[in-house]
Write an enzyme that holds these catalytic residues in place. Structure first.
Site, PDB file in Angstrom:
ATOM      1  N   ALA A 290       0.853  -1.180   0.000  1.00 13.28           N
ATOM      2  CA  ALA A 290       0.000   0.000   0.000  1.00 13.28           C
ATOM      3  C   ALA A 290       0.889   1.230   0.000  1.00 13.28           C
ATOM      4  O   ALA A 290       2.068   1.140   0.322  1.00 13.28           O
ATOM      5  CB  ALA A 290      -0.908   0.014   1.231  1.00 13.28           C
ATOM      6  N   GLU A 292       1.146   5.536   0.931  1.00 13.41           N
ATOM      7  CA  GLU A 292       0.570   6.583   1.775  1.00 13.41           C
ATOM      8  C   GLU A 292       0.426   7.934   1.096  1.00 13.41           C
ATOM      9  O   GLU A 292       0.451   8.966   1.781  1.00 13.41           O
ATOM     10  CB  GLU A 292       1.444   6.740   3.017  1.00 13.41           C
ATOM     11  CG  GLU A 292       2.843   7.368   2.770  1.00 13.41           C
ATOM     12  CD  GLU A 292       3.967   6.361   2.600  1.00 13.41           C
ATOM     13  OE1 GLU A 292       3.678   5.209   2.236  1.00 13.41           O
ATOM     14  OE2 GLU A 292       5.142   6.723   2.816  1.00 13.41           O
ATOM     15  N   GLU A 326      -0.467   3.003   6.896  1.00 11.51           N
ATOM     16  CA  GLU A 326      -0.496   4.066   5.884  1.00 11.51           C
ATOM     17  C   GLU A 326      -1.074   5.349   6.464  1.00 11.51           C
ATOM     18  O   GLU A 326      -0.617   6.442   6.156  1.00 11.51           O
ATOM     19  CB  GLU A 326      -1.280   3.631   4.644  1.00 11.51           C
ATOM     20  CG  GLU A 326      -0.790   2.338   3.989  1.00 11.51           C
ATOM     21  CD  GLU A 326       0.699   2.307   3.679  1.00 11.51           C
ATOM     22  OE1 GLU A 326       1.277   3.374   3.405  1.00 11.51           O
ATOM     23  OE2 GLU A 326       1.302   1.206   3.728  1.00 11.51           O
ATOM     24  N   HIS A 329       1.499   7.188   8.501  1.00  5.18           N
ATOM     25  CA  HIS A 329       2.481   7.888   7.667  1.00  5.18           C
ATOM     26  C   HIS A 329       2.117   9.358   7.446  1.00  5.18           C
ATOM     27  O   HIS A 329       2.973  10.168   7.125  1.00  5.18           O
ATOM     28  CB  HIS A 329       2.579   7.227   6.287  1.00  5.18           C
ATOM     29  CG  HIS A 329       3.657   6.182   6.176  1.00  5.18           C
ATOM     30  ND1 HIS A 329       4.925   6.372   6.654  1.00  5.18           N
ATOM     31  CD2 HIS A 329       3.653   4.954   5.607  1.00  5.18           C
ATOM     32  CE1 HIS A 329       5.661   5.289   6.393  1.00  5.18           C
ATOM     33  NE2 HIS A 329       4.913   4.416   5.766  1.00  5.18           N
ATOM     34  N   GLU A 348       9.866   4.574   7.634  1.00  6.15           N
ATOM     35  CA  GLU A 348       9.351   3.203   7.682  1.00  6.15           C
ATOM     36  C   GLU A 348       9.572   2.527   9.037  1.00  6.15           C
ATOM     37  O   GLU A 348       8.666   1.911   9.583  1.00  6.15           O
ATOM     38  CB  GLU A 348       9.948   2.365   6.549  1.00  6.15           C
ATOM     39  CG  GLU A 348       9.514   2.821   5.155  1.00  6.15           C
ATOM     40  CD  GLU A 348       8.009   2.906   4.975  1.00  6.15           C
ATOM     41  OE1 GLU A 348       7.252   2.304   5.774  1.00  6.15           O
ATOM     42  OE2 GLU A 348       7.572   3.603   4.030  1.00  6.15           O
TER      43      GLU A 348
HETATM   44 ZN   LIG Z   1       5.348   2.454   5.149  1.00  4.35          ZN
END
Ligand SMILES: [Zn+2]
Length: 911
Positions: A290, A292, A326, A329, A348
Site C-alpha cells: 500500500a 501513503e 499508511e 504515515h 518506515e
Molecule cells: Zn510504510
C-alpha cells in the site's frame, strides 16, 4: 500462454549502473515551490502538461550550474520558459534526464510530454489496471510521469487537473481537496485522438507541500464506501474507500480500521488527521502492499478487501495493521519526510513501530510481539547474514527499490523500540512531540530523529547511533554464576557482530538487555544491582523491580545482582529487548522452568522455541549421518501437554507456543544447511507430538470452537488458531477419520480461516481427498482474484513430492498471470518459500526461479529483483546445491539488458 510478450523500451535499461552514496548528498540546486499538472488521458497515451515554478536554492553549494531534471520514458512535445518556447539548442533531453544549461534565477518551466500508461507493465509511474489508471510514485515513479527534481527534499504545492472519458473513468482523484469539475465542451475534446465519447474533468488542490513520491492520481470506474470521522478538536473529515464495482461488501472492515487508527493516533500520540477528506483506493495490480500518498492512499486489494468467507483472520489482521500503517504515515513520512532515500527507515522504521504498537493495543500484545519477532528472525536475520546485508541507514545503493527491505522496516522498528525502552514511554512521547515541533514540513534524517529523542529525554544516545550505521546481527554471549556465600549472581555479557558486506570490523553497540531472575518456585526475585540501595518491599515493587534494563555498551561487561537468596534461572532479553542472537547455556530443566513460569510471556514462548530448536537440530544431525531421530525428551512432551491443557486460557498464545520453529530459521542455525534433513526432522517431531498428545489434541479440536457469529477479533481468532493447529498436527497421523474431520471442516466452514486451514492440511497430505478439495475450491472462487491467490499459494507451499511440477502446470493455468504481482508472489513466491522443494538437490527449483526472474525482468524489474532475493543464502548449502545455484545466478547475470534492479541483487549474491 505462459509468459506475456514484454514491451521493451530503451530508456528502461540503465547502460552503466552505478552506486549512489550517502556521503555524496548535496542539497538540490533548485527548488520547485509550486507544481501545476494537467493530465489528458486517452486509451493509447496520456498527455501531461507540467507548469513548474522553479527557483535557485539559496542553500545550494553551486548557484550557477545547469538545471538537471529526472525523466524516464517521456516523449517531449514542447518546452517553454516563462511562455517562450525553447530552441532545440537551449536544452538537452536524453534517456534519463533533461538539462537546461543557463536557466534564469526564478522562472516557470512548462513541459508537455506523452506517456504510455497501457504499456507500463513495471507498475511504476502512471499505469493501467482493469478498472482504469493508477499511479505509484515511491520511490522514483514520478519521473516516469513528467520531468522533475524527483527527490524527497524538493517539496511542492500541487494542483492537478485530470481530463478523461466520462463513462470509462467516472472517478477522477488526486491528492488534497476537490476544486471543481464537470463536463468538457466539445472543442476541448477535439485534441484527443478520435475522442468522440463524452469527456469530463476534475481539479484537485493539495494545500500541503509534499515530495513528488507522494503524488497520486486515479481515473477509474470504481464504487465508493463513504463515512465520516470527527477529530478530537471537532473537525469533520470525509472518509472514502474506492473499490472495483461489486466489492463494496468487502471493505467495511477496512473503514472501521481507518477510524480506529485515527482515534488511536489522537489518543497515543496526540496527532490528528489534517485534511478535509481522506481517501483510499484499492487496485488489483500493485507492486507493493500500500502507499501513503497524501490524502489519497493507494492499496493493493489484498489489504482492503475481506469478507468472512473470502478473508482469513490473518487477512483481517493485516488489513487492520496496513490501513493503520499508511494512515500513521500522514505524520511520520508525509508531514515530516525523508531528506534522501538513505533515510527511508526514518519513516518506515518509525511507522512500523507505530503500527506494531497499534496492533499490540488492539489485539494481544504478547502474541503480536511473538509474530513480529518470528518474522524478524526468519527474514531479517537471514538478510543480515547474507549478501544483501545493509545498515538500517544504508551508505550506498544501486537501485533504491531494492532497499525496501526487512532491515529498513522491521529492524528499523526494533531500533525505535530500543530507544523507547532506553528512554521510557514518557520521554519517548516527549521526543515525538519535539520531533514534530522541530521538523514539521521538513525533509530530515534519522540523525534528526535520534537527536530529538536524546534532547527530550536527556539520555545519551550517541553510541546508539551505531545501530543505524552498522549492518549485521550482534551476538550476545551471556554467562551466569551464582555465589551462595555472598548471595550474589553475576552476569557476564560479551557482544560481537559478524562482518558484513563492506564492514569487516564493528564497534560495540548500545544494547538494552531486559533481565529478570526466577526463583525455584517460579516467582521473580527482587533485583538490586551492586551499589544500589535495598529493593522495595515485595508488595510495593512495581514491574520495574522484577525486570531491569541493563545498558550493554562495552565488548565485555559484568553485572552483579546482590541479595539473591537462591540460585536463579535468568530470563534474558525479555520482550525481545534487542534484535540480537542471545547465547546462554540453558539446560532442559531451566528452559522448562521458564516455559512454565516466566512472568514475561514472550520469554515463556522463547524458552519453548529454544527447547524445540535444540531437539530439531539434534534430530537433523542424526538424520544427516544416516541415523534416526531420537525420541523427543519427556520434558518437552510434558511441556506441550501443559500448553494444550492451559490452552483455553489464552488460545492464541498456545497456538504460537505449539508452532515449531520454521525450516528456514533452522537452516540459518546450521553451518551447512540440509533442507531434506531439516524437513524430515521437523515433520518427524510433529508426528511424534501428534502420537503422544492425540487425545488432548482431539479434545482441543472439539472444544475450541468460538461461539456465535464469525468475528475476526482476537478472542475468536485465537480459538480458531489453536483448533486449526490441533487439526494440522492430527493430520500427521495419516488417519482416515482425521481426514474426514478436515474434509467436513473444508466443506462446512462459514469462514475462510477454517476453510483454508482444512485445505492446507489436505494439500499437505497424499490422500484421495486432496484433488477434489482443490478442484471444488477453485470452482467456487475462480472469480475472486484474492482467493485464487490462496489457491495458488497453498499448492506452491505443499510438501508433497511433485510440487515443482504442479507449480509449473499452474504457471500455465488461466488462473495465473505473470503481470499481476499478487499472482507472482502467491505461486512463484510460494515455491521460493518452500525450502524442501526450492532447494531440491537437482537444482530444478533454482532453474525454475531463474526462468521466472528473467521473464519478469523484461517488464517489471522491481518484482523480478524481489524474487531474485530467493538466492540470497545459496552459500549456506552443500557444494552440489551451490553449483546449481551459482549456475542459475550466472544465467540471470548473463541475460542481455538486465535491469539494474536485478543486476544489483545478482552481482551482490555472486560477489
Ligand atoms: Zn510504510
Amino acid at each position: 500462454m505462459l509468459y506475456p510478450r514484454p514491451h521493451r523500451t530503451a530508456a528502461m535499461r540503465d547502460p552503466t549502473p552505478t552506486l549512489i552514496y550517502l556521503k555524496d548528498y548535496t542539497p538540490p540546486a533548485f527548488l520547485i515551490p509550486r507544481v501545476d499538472l494537467e493530465f489528458e488521458l486517452f486509451e493509447d497515451f496520456a498527455r501531461v502538461r507540467a507548469r513548474l515554478a522553479i527557483e535557485r536554492n539559496p542553500k545550494a553549494a553551486n548557484r550557477h550550474g545547469p538545471l538537471a531534471l529526472d525523466g524516464e520514458e517521456l516523449a517531449l512535445e514542447s518546452i517553454a520558459i516563462d511562455g517562450r518556447a525553447l530552441a532545440s539548442t537551449e536544452y538537452q533531453a536524453g534517456a534519463a534526464g533533461l538539462s537546461i544549461a543557463a536557466p534564469p534565477e526564478r522562472f516557470t518551466l512548462e513541459t508537455v510530454v506523452r506517456i504510455r500508461p497501457r504499456d507500463n507493465a513495471a507498475l511504476s509511474g502512471l499505469y493501467a489496471s482493469a478498472a482504469g489508471f493508477f499511479t505509484q510514485c515511491e520511490a522514483q515513479g514520478f519521473r516516469r510521469i513528467t520531468w522533475f527534481l524527483d527527490r524527497p527534499d524538493v517539496m511542492s504545492i500541487y494542483t492537478t487537473l485530470i481530463r478523461a472519458d466520462r463513462d470509462r473513468y467516472p472517478v477522477l482523484l488526486s491528492n488534497g481537496n476537490p476544486a471543481g469539475g464537470g463536463a468538457e465542451d466539445a472543442t476541448a475534446c477535439a485534441i484527443g485522438a478520435g475522442a468522440t465519447a463524452p469527456r469530463h474533468w476534475a481539479k484537485w488542490v493539495d494545500p500541503f507541500p509534499k515530495p513528488s513520491y507522494l503524488f497520486a492520481l486515479v481515473a477509474a470506474k470504481l464504487e465508493v464506501l463513504e463515512d465520516r470521522f470527527v477529530t478530537a478538536s471537532g473537525r469533520p473529515v470525509r472518509l472514502a474507500i474506492y473499490v472495483d464495482p461489486g466489492k463494496l461488501d468487502q471493505c467495511g472492515f477496512a473503514m472501521e480500521a481507518l477510524k480506529k487508527a485515527m482515534r488511536w493516533d489522537e489518543q497515543v500520540f496526540g496527532l490528528e488527521v489534517d485534511l478535509d477528506q481522506y481517501m483510499i483506493v484499492a487496485v488489483g495490480d500493485f507492486n507493493m502492499g500500500a502507499m501513503e500518498n497524501k490524502g489519497l492512499n493507494i492499496f493493493n486489494t489484498r489489504y482492503i478487501l475481506a469478507r468472512q468467507d473470502t478473508g482469513t483472520d490473518t487477512d483481517f489482521l493485516n488489513i487492520d495493521r496496513v490501513v493503520a500503517h499508511e494512515y500513521f504515515h500522514n505524520w511520520t513520512g508525509n508531514r515530516v519526510t525523508c531528506r534522501d532515500w538513505f533515510q527511508l527507515s526514518l519513516k518506515e522504521g518509525l511507522t512500523v513501530f507505530r503500527d506494531q504498537e497499534y496492533g499490540a493495543d488492539m489485539y494481544s500484545r504478547p502474541v503480536e510481539r511473538i509474530r513480529e519477532v518470528r518474522s524478524l528472525r526468519t527474514v531479517q536475520f537471514a538478510e543480515d547474514a547474507g549478501p544483501m546485508a545493509h545498515p538500517v541507514r544504508p551508505a550506498a545503493y544501486m537501485e533504491i527499490s531494492n532497499f525496501y527491505t526487512s532491515t529498513i522496516y522491521e529492524k528499523g522498528a526494533e531500533l525505535v523500540r530500543m530507544i523507547h525502552t532506553l528512554v521510557g514511554a514518557g520521554n519517548f512521547r516527549r521526543g515525538m512531540d519535539l520531533y514534530f515541533r522541530r521538523h514539521d514540513g521538513q525533509a530530515v534524517t534519522t540523525d534528526d530523529f535520534v537527536q530529538a529523542m536524546a534532547d527530550a529525554s536527556g539520555i545519551d544516545l550517541e553510541q546508539f547511533r551505531r545501530w543505524y550505521e552498522q549492518a549485521g546481527t550482534p551476538l550476545l554471549k551471556v554467562r551466569g554464576a551464582y555465589d551462595a556465600g555472598a548471595r550474589r549472581y553475576t552476569l557476564e555479557v560479551k557482544q560481537s557482530c559478524p562482518p558484513t558486506h563492506g564492514q569487516p570490523q564493528k564497534l560495540p553497540f548500545h544494547i538494552p538487555l531486559a533481565v529478570g531472575l526466577l526463583g525455584a518456585d517460579g516467582r521473580d526475585l527482587p533485583l538490586r544491582l551492586q551499589g544500589e540501595s535495598p529493593p522495595l518491599a515485595a508488595e510495593r515493587a512495581g514491574p520495574g523491580a522484577i525486570t531491569r534494563v541493563l545498558s550493554v555498551t562495552q565488548p565485555a561487561q559484568t553485572f552483579v545482582f546482590e541479595g539473591v537468596a537462591e540460585p536463579p534461572v535468568p530470563s534474558l532479553a525479555r520482550g525481545f529487548s534487542a534484535p540480537v542472537v542471545l547465547d546462554f547455556d540453558y539446560d532442559e530443566a531451566a528452559l522448562t522452568h521458564l516455559m512454565a513460569h516466566d512472568a514475561d510471556p514472550f520469554n515463556r514462548w522463547e524458552a519453548g522455541q529454544r527447547l524445540a530448536t535444540g531437539i530439531l537440530l539434534r534430530a537433523t544431525e542424526n538424520l544427516r549421518s544416516g541415523g534416526r531421530a531420537a525420541e523427543p525428551p519427556a520434558a518437552f512432551i510434558d511441556a506441550c501437554a501443559r500448553i494444550l491443557k492451559d490452552g483455553p486460557a489464552d488460545p492464541a498464545f498456545a497456538a504460537e507456543a505449539l508452532t515449531l520453529p520454521a525450516e528456514s530459521y533452522l537452516a540459518e542455525l546450521m553451518a551447512v544447511a540440509d533442507p531434506d534433513a531439516i524437513h524430515a526432522a521437523r515433520d518427524g517431531l510433529r508426528r511424534q507430538l501428534a502420537e503422544r498428545l492425540q487425545p488432548a489434541l482431539l479434545d482441543t479440536y472439539r472444544t475450541q470452537t468460538p461461539p456465535g457469529a464469525y468475528s475476526p477479533d482476537a478472542a475468536p481468532a485465537g480459538k480458531r488458531a489453536l483448533r486449526n493447529l490441533a487439526l494440522s498436527l492430527l493430520m500427521e497421523l495419516e488417519d482416515p477419520a482425521i481426514r474426514l474431520l478436515a474434509l467436513k471442516q473444508f466443506d462446512g466452514a462459514d469462514n475462510m480461516t477454517d476453510t483454508m486451514a482444512a485445505l492446507v492440511a489436505l494439500a499437505n497430505c497424499d490422500c484421495p481427498e486432496r484433488a477434489g478439495a482443490l478442484e471444488r475450491f477453485y470452482e467456487k472462487w475462480q472469480n475472486e482474484p484474492l482467493v485464487v491467490d490462496k489457491w495458488l499459494a497453498v499448492q506452491a507451499g505443499s510438501r508433497l513430492r511433485g510440487t515443482l511440477a504442479a507449480v509449473k502446470r499452474l504457471a500455465a493455468h488461466a488462473a495465473f498471470n505473470l503481470r499481476n504481482p499478487n499472482k507472482v508472489y502467491a505461486l512463484i513466491g510460494g515455491l521460493r518459500a518452500n525450502p524442501v522443494h526450492f532447494h531440491a538437490a537437482d537444482g530444478a527449483g533454482y532453474a525454475f526461479l531463474a526462468d521466472q526472474v528473467i521473464a519478469l525482468d523484461s517488464f517489471n524489474p522491481q518484482i523480478a529483483a524481489r524474487l531474485a532475493r530467493g538466492f540470497d543464502r545459496w552459500k549456506k548449502y552443500d557444494t552440489g546445491r551451490q553449483a546449481q545455484a551459482r549456475a542459475a545466478l550466472q544465467r540471470i547475470r548473463d541475460t542481455t539488458r538486465l535491469s539494474k534492479d536485478v543486476a544489483e541483487i545478482v552481482s551482490r549474491s555472486l560477489g
